[in-house]
Design an enzyme around this catalytic site. Structure first.
Site, PDB file in Angstrom:
ATOM      1  N   ARG A  90       0.820  -1.170   0.121  1.00 10.83           N
ATOM      2  CA  ARG A  90       0.052  -0.031  -0.042  1.00 10.83           C
ATOM      3  C   ARG A  90       0.987   1.163  -0.119  1.00 10.83           C
ATOM      4  NH1 ARG A  90      -2.450   2.919   4.894  1.00 10.83           N
ATOM      5  NH2 ARG A  90      -4.021   4.278   3.925  1.00 10.83           N
ATOM      6  N   HIS A 134      -2.852  10.887   1.321  1.00 10.62           N
ATOM      7  CA  HIS A 134      -2.085  10.742   2.590  1.00 10.62           C
ATOM      8  C   HIS A 134      -1.637  11.814   3.201  1.00 10.62           C
ATOM      9  CE1 HIS A 134      -0.805   7.068   5.328  1.00 10.62           C
ATOM     10  NE2 HIS A 134      -0.547   8.339   5.873  1.00 10.62           N
ATOM     11  N   GLU A 179      -7.334   8.411   6.476  1.00 10.54           N
ATOM     12  CA  GLU A 179      -7.573   8.728   7.728  1.00 10.54           C
ATOM     13  C   GLU A 179      -8.073  10.160   7.672  1.00 10.54           C
ATOM     14  OE1 GLU A 179      -4.498   8.089  10.643  1.00 10.54           O
ATOM     15  OE2 GLU A 179      -4.555   5.940  10.316  1.00 10.54           O
ATOM     16  N   ASN A 307      -7.341   1.615   9.834  1.00 12.56           N
ATOM     17  CA  ASN A 307      -5.918   1.778  10.387  1.00 12.56           C
ATOM     18  C   ASN A 307      -6.671   1.734  11.868  1.00 12.56           C
ATOM     19  OD1 ASN A 307      -5.289   2.186   7.924  1.00 12.56           O
ATOM     20  ND2 ASN A 307      -4.571   4.416   8.234  1.00 12.56           N
ATOM     21  N   TYR A 309      -4.520   1.442  15.888  1.00 18.99           N
ATOM     22  CA  TYR A 309      -3.317   1.411  16.868  1.00 18.99           C
ATOM     23  C   TYR A 309      -3.750   1.001  18.560  1.00 18.99           C
ATOM     24  CZ  TYR A 309      -0.858   2.660  12.888  1.00 18.99           C
ATOM     25  OH  TYR A 309      -0.192   2.836  11.375  1.00 18.99           O
ATOM     26  N   GLU A 373      -3.673  -0.534   7.998  1.00 18.42           N
ATOM     27  CA  GLU A 373      -2.465  -0.232   8.949  1.00 18.42           C
ATOM     28  C   GLU A 373      -2.780  -0.670  10.264  1.00 18.42           C
ATOM     29  OE1 GLU A 373      -1.405   3.864   9.374  1.00 18.42           O
ATOM     30  OE2 GLU A 373      -1.543   4.526   7.462  1.00 18.42           O
TER      31      GLU A 373
HETATM   32  C1  FCB Z   1      -1.405   6.679  10.832  1.00 16.29           C
HETATM   33  C2  FCB Z   1      -0.954   7.375   9.703  1.00 16.29           C
HETATM   34  C3  FCB Z   1       0.437   6.923   9.399  1.00 16.29           C
HETATM   35  C4  FCB Z   1       1.205   6.714  10.439  1.00 16.29           C
HETATM   36  C5  FCB Z   1       0.792   5.850  11.757  1.00 16.29           C
HETATM   37  C6  FCB Z   1       1.568   5.768  12.709  1.00 16.29           C
HETATM   38  O1  FCB Z   1      -2.297   7.477  11.712  1.00 16.29           O
HETATM   39  O2  FCB Z   1      -1.862   7.162   8.673  1.00 16.29           O
HETATM   40  O3  FCB Z   1       0.889   7.583   8.446  1.00 16.29           O
HETATM   41  O4  FCB Z   1       1.848   7.816  10.953  1.00 16.29           O
HETATM   42  O5  FCB Z   1      -0.518   6.561  12.061  1.00 16.29           O
END
Ligand code: FCB
Length: 461
Positions: A90, A134, A179, A307, A309, A373
């Site tokens: 990607r 992006h 995002e 995405n 985290y 992501e």
């Molecule tokens: C996301 C972004 C990516 C990177 C990760 C850690 O929010 O899309 O570019 O910075 O976090």
């Protein structure tokens, strides 16, 4: 600066798992974070060039001028991807390489770069997934109003079609935006990202024009022949700190509205939620949302990129000032991370990814999803067991979601290599490949070797 790094490796051994046949294994990057060559071959300035040069905005004054020099080293980087056995990669296209001032003449040298990259990938059997935006808006467009202006959405659709016309014969999957929450709320709400504006009205207008830009681009891509169209969101998996407390529940509902449903509902249902419209109306009249817009935004998508985290927990705290990146969140407190965290000080809780995916599956049935992501920042060199543990845990969370019936098509690890982590500059390392920024040498971390085995096995031991 650096948060506590805690490994989760002390957990008991877990059972092996296998992913469905055809599950896509990939890795992700983004143009400004890796390419460098900021002034080469006719590229124009983007908002991140301007922002990173503004004193105090990015850690230690770092910029993406050179980054990983991927613009020149792409063949070496694609060879690394092949060594890892990636099925898919990607990458994102820099708008200001293609149309240096956003709308004017097309710079064919910019298109040539992505042409070469795409051919290099296909030559190694790696399927490209292209993200058109992006975060690196051409500076000229920002000067003309940026995402709070409707004209930016129109310009985006034109640019999308230009890129499609060059690469569409070889690229199957087209992601419009990465995002939009970050573009709108970090760019125009808190201002911690480019263009660094702090204005809730601009943030809400940016949300709408990003959504509209997605819809117009999706329509243009589809009309030009695109087979698969998508958008990538970064939902906030938000829970009430005390699930039984109605004030905490209301706090979570408010954040879910401003961060999630403001995107999900227009995209997937063709309307804004009534409570969210009421919320926005506290700041601005709604005349920027024109008749017919939501029908455009609701263009069919083939897959929803997610995405993910870290989760969020909120409670009601009357009198507390709002967070600028959640405009109107007065009286809501975000709990500081609890338990193990990554180098971003982001709490690690894989089960929250399962909750997120099953919630979308439940509330928006029939939505195919892809993790576009997921990954973790840890300092240091190639010995990165904590990153392996993080990804292992989140892959198990994906597998749990699949078992619960979620239509999850694949997983892209963030990131292929260490890179420019926005406001954190080069201080945070998300790569499974280590980059020495002095020599530009790439070395596989333990996590890269481990991921290669995951891909080979289509699962975890
Ligand atoms: C996301 C972004 C990516 C990177 C990760 C850690 O929010 O899309 O570019 O910075 O976090």
């Amino acid at each position: 600066m650096t948060a506590t790094v805690t490994s989760t490796s002390a957990q008991p051994a877990r059972a092996g798992i296998t992913f469905p046949d055809g599950f896509v294994w990939g890795a992700a990057t983004a143009s400004y974070q890796i390419e460098g060559a900021a002034r080469e071959d006719g590229r124009g300035p983007s908002i991140w060039d301007t922002f990173s040069r503004t004193p105090g905005k990015v850690f230690a004054g770092h910029t993406g001028d050179v980054a990983c020099d991927h613009y020149h080293r792409y063949a070496e980087d694609v060879a690394l991807m092949a060594e890892l056995g990636l099925a898919s990669y990607r990458y994102s296209v820099s708008w200001s390489r293609i149309r240096p001032d956003g709308t004017g003449p097309v710079n064919t040298r910019g298109l040539d770069f992505y042409d070469r990259l795409t051919d290099e990938l296909l030559g190694k059997g790696i399927d490209p997934v292209v993200t058109l935006y992006h975060w690196d808006l051409p500076q000229t467009l920002e000067d003309q109003g940026g995402w709070p202006a409707r004209s930016t959405a129109e310009a985006f659709a034109e640019y999308a079609e230009v890129v499609y016309r060059r690469l569409g014969d070889r690229v199957a999957t087209w992601t419009t935006l990465n995002e939009p929450w970050c573009s709108a709320y970090l760019g125009y709400g808190s201002g911690i990202h480019a263009p660094g504006v702090q204005n809730p009205v601009s943030a809400f207008r940016a949300v709408h024009h990003l959504l509209l830009g997605h819809g117009l681009a999706a329509r243009a891509l589809r009309a030009a022949g695109a087979k698969s169209v998508s958008i990538t969101l970064n939902p906030c998996e938000v829970s009430p700190l005390d699930p039984a407390n109605t004030a905490d529940q209301a706090a979570a509902r408010l954040i879910d509205g401003v961060a999630n449903r403001i995107f999900y509902d227009p995209l997937l249902l063709g309307r804004y939620p009534a409570d969210v419209l009421e919320h926005i109306a506290r700041f601005t009249d709604l005349d920027y949302i024109r008749d017919g817009d939501l029908e455009v935004v609701n263009a069919p998508i083939d897959v929803l990129g997610i995405n993910f985290y870290t989760p969020a927990y909120v409670s009601a705290q009357p009198g507390r000032p709002g967070a600028l990146d959640y405009p109107g969140s007065e009286g809501v407190a975000f709990r500081p991370p609890v338990g193990p965290v990554t180098d971003m000080n982001w709490q690690i809780e894989p089960a929250s990814l399962t909750r997120l995916l099953t919630r979308i599956h439940r509330d928006y049935p029939g939505t195919p999803m892809m993790i576009t992501e997921n990954g973790a920042a840890y300092p240091g060199g190639t010995a990165d067991q904590p990153r392996i543990d993080y990804v292992d845990g989140h892959l198990r969370a994906c597998h749990d979601a699949l078992a619960a019936g979620v239509d999850l098509r694949g997983y892209f690890l963030w990131s292929l290599m260490d890179n420019f982590e926005w406001a954190e500059g080069y201080a945070k390392r998300f790569g499974i490949v280590h980059v020495d920024y002095t020599t530009q040498q790439r070395v596989l971390k333990d996590s890269a070797k481990w991921y290669r085995e995951v891909i080979r096995r289509n699962g975890l031991e």
